[in-house]
Scaffold this motif. Structure first.
Motif, short mmCIF file in Angstrom:
data_model
loop_
_atom_site.label_atom_id
_atom_site.label_comp_id
_atom_site.label_asym_id
_atom_site.label_seq_id
_atom_site.Cartn_x
_atom_site.Cartn_y
_atom_site.Cartn_z
N TRP A 435 0.83 -1.21 0.00
CA TRP A 435 0.00 0.00 0.00
C TRP A 435 0.86 1.26 0.00
O TRP A 435 1.99 1.25 0.50
CB TRP A 435 -0.89 0.06 1.25
N GLY A 436 0.27 2.32 -0.51
CA GLY A 436 0.83 3.65 -0.36
C GLY A 436 -0.33 4.61 -0.10
O GLY A 436 -1.47 4.32 -0.46
N LYS A 437 -0.04 5.72 0.54
CA LYS A 437 -1.09 6.73 0.75
C LYS A 437 -0.65 8.01 0.05
O LYS A 437 0.34 8.63 0.44
CB LYS A 437 -1.34 6.95 2.23
N GLU A 438 -1.41 8.36 -1.00
CA GLU A 438 -1.01 9.46 -1.87
C GLU A 438 -1.75 10.73 -1.47
O GLU A 438 -2.98 10.79 -1.53
CB GLU A 438 -1.38 9.08 -3.31
N VAL A 439 -0.99 11.72 -1.02
CA VAL A 439 -1.58 13.01 -0.63
C VAL A 439 -0.78 14.11 -1.32
O VAL A 439 0.43 14.24 -1.09
CB VAL A 439 -1.55 13.19 0.91
N LYS A 440 -1.46 14.86 -2.17
CA LYS A 440 -0.86 15.98 -2.91
C LYS A 440 0.49 15.60 -3.54
O LYS A 440 1.52 16.25 -3.33
CB LYS A 440 -0.68 17.19 -1.99
N GLY A 441 0.48 14.51 -4.29
CA GLY A 441 1.67 14.14 -5.06
C GLY A 441 2.75 13.41 -4.28
O GLY A 441 3.79 13.06 -4.82
N VAL A 442 2.53 13.20 -2.97
CA VAL A 442 3.52 12.46 -2.17
C VAL A 442 2.90 11.14 -1.72
O VAL A 442 1.81 11.12 -1.15
CB VAL A 442 3.96 13.28 -0.93
N VAL A 443 3.61 10.03 -2.01
CA VAL A 443 3.08 8.71 -1.63
C VAL A 443 3.81 8.23 -0.38
O VAL A 443 5.00 7.87 -0.43
CB VAL A 443 3.23 7.68 -2.77
N LYS A 444 3.08 8.22 0.74
CA LYS A 444 3.66 7.71 1.99
C LYS A 444 3.77 6.19 1.86
O LYS A 444 2.85 5.54 1.34
CB LYS A 444 2.76 8.10 3.16
N ASN A 445 4.89 5.66 2.32
CA ASN A 445 5.21 4.25 2.09
C ASN A 445 4.66 3.36 3.21
O ASN A 445 5.02 3.54 4.38
CB ASN A 445 6.74 4.12 2.02
N PHE A 446 3.81 2.39 2.85
CA PHE A 446 3.27 1.46 3.84
C PHE A 446 3.82 0.04 3.66
O PHE A 446 3.23 -0.91 4.15
CB PHE A 446 1.73 1.46 3.79
N TYR A 447 4.97 -0.08 2.97
CA TYR A 447 5.60 -1.41 2.86
C TYR A 447 6.08 -1.79 4.26
O TYR A 447 6.79 -1.01 4.91
CB TYR A 447 6.76 -1.34 1.87
N PRO A 448 5.70 -2.99 4.78
CA PRO A 448 6.01 -3.32 6.18
C PRO A 448 7.51 -3.20 6.50
O PRO A 448 8.34 -3.65 5.72
CB PRO A 448 5.54 -4.77 6.31
N LYS A 449 7.79 -2.61 7.64
CA LYS A 449 9.20 -2.36 8.03
C LYS A 449 10.01 -3.67 8.04
O LYS A 449 11.15 -3.70 7.61
CB LYS A 449 9.27 -1.69 9.40
N GLY A 450 9.41 -4.74 8.52
CA GLY A 450 10.11 -6.02 8.62
C GLY A 450 10.48 -6.63 7.27
O GLY A 450 11.30 -7.54 7.21
N LEU A 451 9.86 -6.16 6.19
CA LEU A 451 10.14 -6.73 4.87
C LEU A 451 11.09 -5.86 4.05
O LEU A 451 11.53 -6.25 2.98
CB LEU A 451 8.83 -6.90 4.07
N ARG A 452 11.38 -4.67 4.56
CA ARG A 452 12.15 -3.71 3.76
C ARG A 452 13.56 -4.20 3.47
O ARG A 452 14.16 -4.89 4.30
CB ARG A 452 12.20 -2.34 4.45
N ILE A 453 14.08 -3.82 2.28
CA ILE A 453 15.44 -4.22 1.93
C ILE A 453 16.40 -3.10 2.30
O ILE A 453 16.01 -1.93 2.39
CB ILE A 453 15.55 -4.59 0.42
N LYS A 454 17.66 -3.47 2.50
CA LYS A 454 18.64 -2.47 2.95
C LYS A 454 19.33 -1.83 1.75
O LYS A 454 19.50 -2.44 0.73
CB LYS A 454 19.70 -3.13 3.84
#
Ligand SMILES: C[S@@+](CC[C@H](N)C(=O)[O-])C[C@H]1O[C@@H](n2cnc3c(N)ncnc32)[C@H](O)[C@@H]1O
Length: 454
Positions: A435-454
């Motif tokens: 998921w992402g939350k798009e507000v005025k051209g900015v997409v806040k990132n909802f990719y789960p922290k535990g799955l994120r790559i370094k």
């Protein structure tokens, strides 16, 4: 790897068992192991995947969705995070094909982590029916649960129980059961150094004891006419032919069903049992010197007898009206499909239990079906699992990322667009990543922290 890494007693034993074939068998330890991936047909068909695959793939003859790959690292590609495939040892792909569950059935995968066979069973069921994926070890159950989420499976409940505890709740319940038993892992020696370190003749005997116990519990949970598949990734007759021979002698309403053997798959060996039971030839052995894959054993059986019928209660929706309204209002804004299943609130979390899901009271439930989302202060937030179970056609708004943009999303970075659409499904080439939350051209990132790559 060469044979000098193998335990001496193992070499002596396999020489005695295989005789003329032993040389060909041991020669495979000087060959490269083969690698496989299984396309997740819940998300993409094998033919479509072949068109978009960044790597050269070659079909695995005994699994229609399985492919060999060479000199590639498919685990690092965003398509993996999107659940388009599961990286799986080729021979292991044969087992779920033998159980062959149908949509709508009640299926148990009793020893399920990390989920190779569970995810294959769910695909064969087309996400319809009830699939219970159980794993006894608390650490391993986490990987199982994550794989179920990544592959967009919606008909599975994940538990962290002992086989005997499950058999109290599910006596006579299942149409199909898979026991992919813990074993001495001789068939994985080419892939797994640890299996070599762990191996001993005593360990083989200990595994056989555990396997008999697990099979007895599975027998209790099988309904009349139900099918049971038993598999291991070891060569030892004590854990294979002899276990099945013991099982058939102990439960006389169980009968072996012949497994179709093509593409180098061999029969189980009757004279490796103490009784020389001819029917053992109905079982299957996958040998590395007969096909491109590691060692496996598979037996398929049916329960003729009547036994006890399941007489438990099915789970029912428990969502209070006010919470239901919030959820519906929210969902109407983001998705264009109806979510199937029994809506169930666990505290502030909402799940869709699969069809025919019994009450789960008293069990250690890790994932009770599809995790839809959570009621937070004055708002409902969708869960990552919901994103992974949807298609781009099923949402009001989605964002299609390139390979490079996908990697940035998977690192947790914020993305830029020209829109203001609220919750959007973030995809790679149209396949959901989260998921992402798009507000005025900015997409806040909802990719789960535990799955994120370094
Ligand atoms: C061969 S592995 C399962 C692999 C899995 N089916 C797959 O395809 O990804 C066997 C599993 O049995 C579990 N196990 C170990 N002891 C057990 C027991 N006593 N009862 C049930 N499961 C057990 C192990 O933790 C392990 O995850």
């Amino acid at each position: 790897m060469t044979t000098c890494h193998l335990p001496k007693e193992f070499v002596t034993k396999m020489n005695a068992l295989l005789q003329d074939e032993a040389e060909r068998f041991f020669a495979t330890y000087n060959e490269e192991k083969v690698n496989g991936l299984r396309v997740n047909s819940l998300k993409v068909s094998p033919s479509t995947f072949l068109n978009i695959s960044p790597w050269e793939l070659e079909p695995i003859p005994f699994c229609p969705t399985g492919f060999y790959y060479y000199n590639a690292q498919p685990g690092k590609h965003p398509y993996h995070a999107a659940g388009l495939y599961y990286i799986q040892e080729p021979s292991a792909m044969f087992v779920a094909e033998v159980l062959s569950p149908s949509p709508g059935e009640r299926v148990l995968d009793l020893c399920a982590a990390p989920g190779g066979k569970t995810t294959q069973l769910a695909a064969l069921m087309n996400n319809e029916g009830f699939l219970l994926a159980n794993e006894i070890h608390p650490k391993r159950v986490k990987a199982l649960s994550e794989n179920i989420e990544r592959l967009g499976i919606t008909n599975a409940v994940v538990t962290n129980e002992t086989p005997e505890k499950l058999s109290e709740t599910f006596e006579g319940f299942f149409d199909k059961i898979l026991v992919d038993a813990p074993c001495s892992g001789e068939g994985m020696f080419r892939k797994d150094e640890e299996a070599i370190q762990f191996w001993s003749l005593e360990h083989v005997q200990k595994c056989a004891q555990t396997q008999r116990h697990i099979l007895s519990c599975a027998y209790q949970m099988l309904n009349e006419g139900g099918t049971l598949v038993y598999s291991t990734c070891t060569f030892s007759p004590e854990e294979n032919e002899q276990i099945i021979d013991w099982f058939l002698a102990t439960y006389d309403d169980m009968e072996l069903i012949p497994i179709d053997k093509q593409h180098g798959i061999q029969s189980g060996i009757a004279h490796w049992t103490n009784t020389h039971n001819e029917k053992i030839a109905h079982t299957a052995r996958l040998w590395p010197h007969h096909l491109q894959g590691e060692g496996h054993f598979v037996a398929k059986m049916r329960k003729r007898g009547s036994g006890n019928r399941w007489n438990g209660k099915m789970a029912a929706c428990n969502v209070p009206k006010a919470m239901w309204r919030d959820y519906e209002t929210f969902m109407n804004h983001i998705i264009q499909t109806t979510i199937k299943g029994t809506m169930y609130a666990f505290g502030t979390h909402l799940f869709a239990l699969p069809h025919s899901c019994p009450r789960l009271d008293g069990l250690k439930v890790v994932r009770p079906g599809l995790h839809i989302g959570e009621w937070k202060k004055n708002r409902f937030e969708p869960n990552h699992a919901l994103a992974m179970a949807l298609t781009k056609q099923q949402v009001q708004a989605y964002l299609s990322l390139t390979f490079e943009e996908s990697l940035r999303y998977m690192k947790g970075e914020t993305l830029q667009t020209n829109n203001d659409r609220g919750w959007i499904l973030v995809t790679i080439d149209g396949y959901p990543l989260g998921w992402g939350k798009e507000v005025k051209g900015v997409v806040k990132n909802f990719y789960p922290k535990g799955l994120r790559i370094k």
